[in-house]
Design an enzyme around this catalytic site. Sequence first.
Site, short mmCIF file in Angstrom:
data_model
loop_
_atom_site.label_atom_id
_atom_site.label_comp_id
_atom_site.label_asym_id
_atom_site.label_seq_id
_atom_site.Cartn_x
_atom_site.Cartn_y
_atom_site.Cartn_z
N GLY A 75 0.83 -1.19 0.00
CA GLY A 75 0.00 0.00 0.00
C GLY A 75 0.87 1.24 0.00
O GLY A 75 2.03 1.19 0.41
N GLN B 79 3.20 9.85 1.58
CA GLN B 79 4.47 9.14 1.41
C GLN B 79 5.20 9.53 0.13
O GLN B 79 6.37 9.19 -0.06
CB GLN B 79 4.24 7.62 1.42
CG GLN B 79 3.73 7.09 2.74
CD GLN B 79 3.54 5.60 2.71
OE1 GLN B 79 2.52 5.11 2.26
NE2 GLN B 79 4.55 4.86 3.15
N HIS C 86 -2.17 6.97 7.61
CA HIS C 86 -1.23 7.88 6.95
C HIS C 86 -1.90 9.21 6.58
O HIS C 86 -1.30 10.27 6.65
CB HIS C 86 -0.69 7.26 5.65
CG HIS C 86 0.54 6.42 5.82
ND1 HIS C 86 1.71 6.92 6.30
CD2 HIS C 86 0.76 5.11 5.53
CE1 HIS C 86 2.62 5.94 6.31
NE2 HIS C 86 2.07 4.84 5.85
N CYS D 261 6.29 -0.53 6.69
CA CYS D 261 5.90 0.69 5.98
C CYS D 261 7.04 1.12 5.07
O CYS D 261 8.20 1.11 5.50
CB CYS D 261 5.59 1.78 7.00
SG CYS D 261 5.04 3.32 6.26
N LEU D 262 6.74 1.50 3.85
CA LEU D 262 7.78 1.93 2.91
C LEU D 262 8.51 3.17 3.43
O LEU D 262 9.65 3.42 3.05
CB LEU D 262 7.19 2.21 1.53
CG LEU D 262 6.68 0.99 0.75
CD1 LEU D 262 6.07 1.42 -0.57
CD2 LEU D 262 7.79 -0.02 0.52
N HIS E 65 -4.02 0.92 7.94
CA HIS E 65 -2.65 1.49 7.98
C HIS E 65 -2.57 2.71 7.04
O HIS E 65 -2.04 3.75 7.42
CB HIS E 65 -1.67 0.38 7.55
CG HIS E 65 -0.25 0.81 7.41
ND1 HIS E 65 0.77 0.30 8.18
CD2 HIS E 65 0.35 1.68 6.55
CE1 HIS E 65 1.92 0.86 7.84
NE2 HIS E 65 1.70 1.70 6.84
N GLU E 66 -3.14 2.57 5.84
CA GLU E 66 -3.06 3.67 4.86
C GLU E 66 -3.93 4.85 5.27
O GLU E 66 -3.55 6.01 5.09
CB GLU E 66 -3.45 3.18 3.46
CG GLU E 66 -2.61 2.02 2.91
CD GLU E 66 -1.10 2.25 2.99
OE1 GLU E 66 -0.67 3.42 2.91
OE2 GLU E 66 -0.36 1.27 3.15
NI NI Z 1 2.90 2.91 5.62
#
Ligand code: NI
Length: 178
Positions: A46, A51, A140, A94-95, A136-137
């Site tokens: 995701g 991000q 963000h 997480c990226l 999670h997204e």
């Molecule tokens: Ni993340």
Amino acid sequence: MSRLPLVIAPDPVLKKKTEAVADIDDDIRRLMDDMVETMYAERGMGLAAPQVGVLKRVFVMDVGADGGERRLVKLANPEIVWASEETKFYEEGCLSIPGQFAEVERPAAVKVRYLNYDGEVREIEDDGVLAVCAQHEIDHLDGVLFVDHLSTLKRNMFLRKSKKYKKDRERDQAKESA
Ligand code: NI
């Protein structure tokens, strides 16, 4: 489509609240497409707009990206309209916090309402990885990272490591361009 540079924690842009999308126009669709390309290139499940430095309520996900069956969804203005009382733990990464993982407790099932790529209202309900990923997204989009669900001690440790990763990366990039 083009791949966008990732924002790595700690970074103030990852702590900001995002703005709702007024309507799904070509700019938003291009953002969604670029985010999909970036997510696949970075091998993520995701990716949320902050991000890639964009403070809009947009995210993309594909819980099958890791070798499973592709299940790509592009969402704008997502809203959790129902969450189960039952919770569960799932190991998240997480990226924006590369190479670090921790168990996070969240509602086991959720229903999410959103606008799709064509600006139509859609709902998805899930009690698996997709439910975890969506929560999670959406976090963000409210300036919340998965480490914010952990103890202060753990969070600081994760962010310290991420900061070091970021520094090393910047140094390597400077070397390459020297
Ligand atoms: Ni993340």
